[in-house]
Scaffold this motif. Structure first.
Motif, PDB file in Angstrom:
ATOM      1  N   TRP A 216     131.772 123.732 -30.030  1.00 37.25           N
ATOM      2  CA  TRP A 216     131.786 122.943 -31.258  1.00 37.25           C
ATOM      3  C   TRP A 216     133.030 122.055 -31.318  1.00 37.25           C
ATOM      4  O   TRP A 216     132.949 120.901 -31.709  1.00 37.25           O
ATOM      5  CB  TRP A 216     131.713 123.871 -32.460  1.00 37.25           C
TER       6      TRP A 216
ATOM      7  N   GLY B  44     121.427 123.567 -31.605  1.00 36.46           N
ATOM      8  CA  GLY B  44     121.768 124.504 -32.674  1.00 36.46           C
ATOM      9  C   GLY B  44     123.035 124.106 -33.422  1.00 36.46           C
ATOM     10  O   GLY B  44     123.097 124.200 -34.645  1.00 36.46           O
ATOM     11  N   TYR B  45     124.036 123.613 -32.691  1.00 31.34           N
ATOM     12  CA  TYR B  45     125.291 123.234 -33.339  1.00 31.34           C
ATOM     13  C   TYR B  45     125.066 122.104 -34.337  1.00 31.34           C
ATOM     14  O   TYR B  45     125.582 122.111 -35.437  1.00 31.34           O
ATOM     15  CB  TYR B  45     126.319 122.813 -32.283  1.00 31.34           C
TER      16      TYR B  45
ATOM     17  N   ARG C 101     122.943 123.255 -37.302  1.00 30.85           N
ATOM     18  CA  ARG C 101     123.749 124.022 -38.250  1.00 30.85           C
ATOM     19  C   ARG C 101     124.541 123.073 -39.168  1.00 30.85           C
ATOM     20  O   ARG C 101     124.616 123.285 -40.374  1.00 30.85           O
ATOM     21  CB  ARG C 101     124.721 124.931 -37.472  1.00 30.85           C
TER      22      ARG C 101
ATOM     23  N   LEU D 289     122.192 121.575 -41.589  1.00 34.61           N
ATOM     24  CA  LEU D 289     121.797 122.618 -42.537  1.00 34.61           C
ATOM     25  C   LEU D 289     122.858 122.785 -43.628  1.00 34.61           C
ATOM     26  O   LEU D 289     122.543 122.852 -44.819  1.00 34.61           O
ATOM     27  CB  LEU D 289     121.615 123.927 -41.768  1.00 34.61           C
TER      28      LEU D 289
END
Lengths: 392, 220
Positions: free
Chosen positions: A4, A320-321, A324, A327
């Motif tokens: 990240w 996914g990073y 997220r 989100l």
């Protein structure tokens, strides 16, 4: 963590901020307009009144023609009532049964008393907006139950009483006053006890049970069944512009402020609809902004992402990073917008209820907003995954 | 990729070379029948630039598929492997040092290595430090990778590549910018780690060979 740290370096905070603000504004407009629309469409939620939501009532009468000869037929025929009931926006119609007899109502408190000539109309029970307990008429134990327009009491309290130095009355006090109803006609006369059992904001008449009017007409009226002058209709689509066109063509008119209210309702719906459309447009633009930002961001991060995939990271793991991040942003936007909508609806609730409009629960609106954001998040997630998978 | 199964190339050629096929008739790899890379063996692939060294490495790593012919890895046809299969292979079986090392400039040397190591937790931090020391990079562990020279980046890249379990080690021109001493040190580390993993080693070179003993030399 390290991944990240690496991906984060390409993220432009202004871009994300701009998206969040745009989306927040759009969602807020949609949410507030939706809630306002639902509140406005809700029937007045006052105690005892019809709890069944959006149904509204309209009282129709023949357009008044100046008549020099008297006795011109102003009534509405049974065929017309049937036609009215059969209209697509109508949910049924019933006549107000006119009284063909004279009525005098007397009231005495202490030694003082006054009496006044009144008129009655019999209201079919299904069309009352309140359900008084003792409503009905029994010839064996005659008592006349009366429903007054709420406006009459207001008129008395704010106009008549202060000028005459009379006490202000509330609904409960008025309901306790014993009345003497004198019915006469056909050479006969009879006094009956009477009582005001409720106040209506829908009916602009002095309403008594249908059974009482039929019973009294038989005894005191020269013509047993005078034709009705007014008809009450239940509407399931009160804003429909077809209604006024229909009334016009039949030489009928809506009495009271019902039509104005219907128009207001119609106007409010159009306005809130337009506002909602703007909100949706802003939301869609913000989605466009988000998708564009995602493309730009992933384009900028392409070498990094390719490097990570070369190290053995899976594209989905890397997606996914980003997902997220989306989100978290979308979740905060949703939380802020729904909270603000709930607060705003609380602010206009009192004003609306003063106008006789109810308030709808805020939860379905919040649900719709959340669902919209959820689908938006899913959509952007899918875009991210597609783009990153293509980097391989 | 089990170490027991060889890699077999059959009549393979990068797609861009197809119009000039005859230029590759001397190759010991391209367009050959059953070119095998056996488990535990070491191969030095020598070629001038532009002969397809990096392409071959990318094919073996599943990063590219623009070739004619067939390639058998892990007991099956390479083109039948899904991306998920390749991801698994890259984590557990195939270690690859690309020519341009692929270090991330903003991260430190140690962070770059941990980025790879964290997927399998193959090495401990002291082990990583020891490997960096072995190639003379111990003092640079906390230096951003972007601040290193190309030769230094090659050594860090090599250590990072070795921080995973592997049965095939692919090194694409790993010592092109290293002096003899550094080359020697890198070769020792490669020998030690490939023996520990009992791995096939494929190294490419344009002239400056990694000084790894026991290599079968192939010209591309």
């Amino acid at each position: 963590m390290m991944v990240w740290k690496l991906l984060r370096t390409n993220i432009n905070h202004w871009q994300i901020g701009a998206y969040a603000v745009a989306n927040l504004v759009g969602l807020l407009i949609v949410g507030i307009a939706l809630q306002f629309y639902r509140d406005v469409s809700q029937d007045a939620g006052r105690d005892g009144e019809d709890p069944f939501g959006a149904a509204r009532y309209m009282v129709v009468s023949r357009k008044t023609q100046p008549s020099f000869f008297g006795g011109t037929e102003q009534g509405i025929t049974a065929a017309e009532i049937g036609d009215l009931a059969g209209q697509p926006w109508s949910d049924g119609a019933a006549p107000f049964i006119p009284a063909g007899f004279d009525v005098t109502v007397g009231l005495s408190f202490g030694g003082h008393g006054f009496s006044t000539a009144l008129f009655f109309e019999g209201i079919p029970e299904g069309y009352l907006d309140i359900r008084p307990q003792d409503w009905g008429f029994d010839p064996e134990d005659p008592e006349v139950t009366i429903i007054l327009p709420r406006d009459y009491l207001a008129l008395y309290n704010f106009g008549f009483a202060p000028a005459r130095g009379l006490p202000i009355l509330d609904e409960t006090t008025v309901s306790m006053a014993p009345l003497k109803v004198t019915v006469s006609g056909n050479g006969l006369s009879q006094s009956l006890p009477g009582r005001i059992v409720g106040f209506s904001s829908r009916l602009n008449t002095i309403a008594v049970p249908e059974e009482f009017v039929r019973w009294a007409n038989k005894r005191f009226s020269p013509t047993t069944e005078p034709s009705p002058n007014r008809v009450i209709t239940r509407l399931h689509d009160p804003g429909n512009p077809e209604i006024s066109r229909y009334l016009e063509s039949k030489g009928l008119e809506e009495s009271g402020d019902g039509e104005a209210q219907g128009r207001l309702c119609h106007f409010l719906r159009i306005t809130t609809g337009a506002v909602m459309a703007i909100g949706i447009l802003i939301c869609l633009l913000s989605v466009g902004l988000l998708i564009l930002s995602i493309f730009l961001l992933l384009q900028k991060s392409r070498p990094t992402l390719a490097g990570l995939i070369n190290l053995g990271y899976s594209p989905n793991e890397l997606s996914g990073y980003y997902i997220r991040l989306i989100l978290i942003v979308n979740l905060s936007v949703t939380l802020l917008a729904t909270t603000a909508t709930a607060v705003a609806s609380g602010l206009w609730e009192t004003k609306l209820s003063a106008l006789g409009m109810g308030s709808a629960s805020v939860w379905p609106t919040i649900g719709i907003m959340t669902a919209a954001m959820l689908s938006l998040t899913l959509l952007s997630g899918m875009v991210v995954r597609r783009v990153i998978r293509k980097i391989w | 990729m089990r170490s027991a199964t060889p890699i077999i190339l059959n009549d393979m050629l990068p797609a861009v070379f197809i119009p000039e096929k005859r230029l590759h008739s001397d190759s010991e790899i391209w367009l050959t029948e059953d070119r095998e890379f056996l488990p535990g063996h070491r191969y030095m692939i020598r070629a001038e630039s532009g002969k397809g060294k990096s392409s071959l490495c990318a094919y073996l790593y599943g990063a590219r598929t623009d070739y004619a012919g067939t390639m058998t890895v892990a007991g099956g046809k390479a083109d039948s492997l899904s991306k998920n299969d390749w991801i698994k292979l890259r984590r557990e079986s195939i270690a690859y040092l690309p020519q341009e090392t692929g270090l991330f400039a903003p991260l430190t040397v140690m962070e770059n290595i941990l980025l790879k190591n964290r997927m399998t937790d193959c090495k401990t931090k002291p082990q990583i430090m020891a490997m960096l020391e072995a190639v003379g990079m111990g003092a640079f562990a906390d230096r951003p990778a972007g601040k290193l020279s190309i030769g230094q980046q090659q050594r860090v890249g090599l250590v990072r590549t070795l921080c995973q379990p592997f049965s095939l080690l692919i090194l694409d021109e790993p010592v092109s910018h290293l002096d003899d001493n550094a080359n020697q040190a890198a070769a020792r580390l490669v020998e030690q780690e490939s023996e520990r993993n009992n791995a096939t080693v494929i190294v490419t070179s344009v002239g400056n060979d990694l000084k790894l003993p026991g290599c079968e030399i192939l010209s591309l």
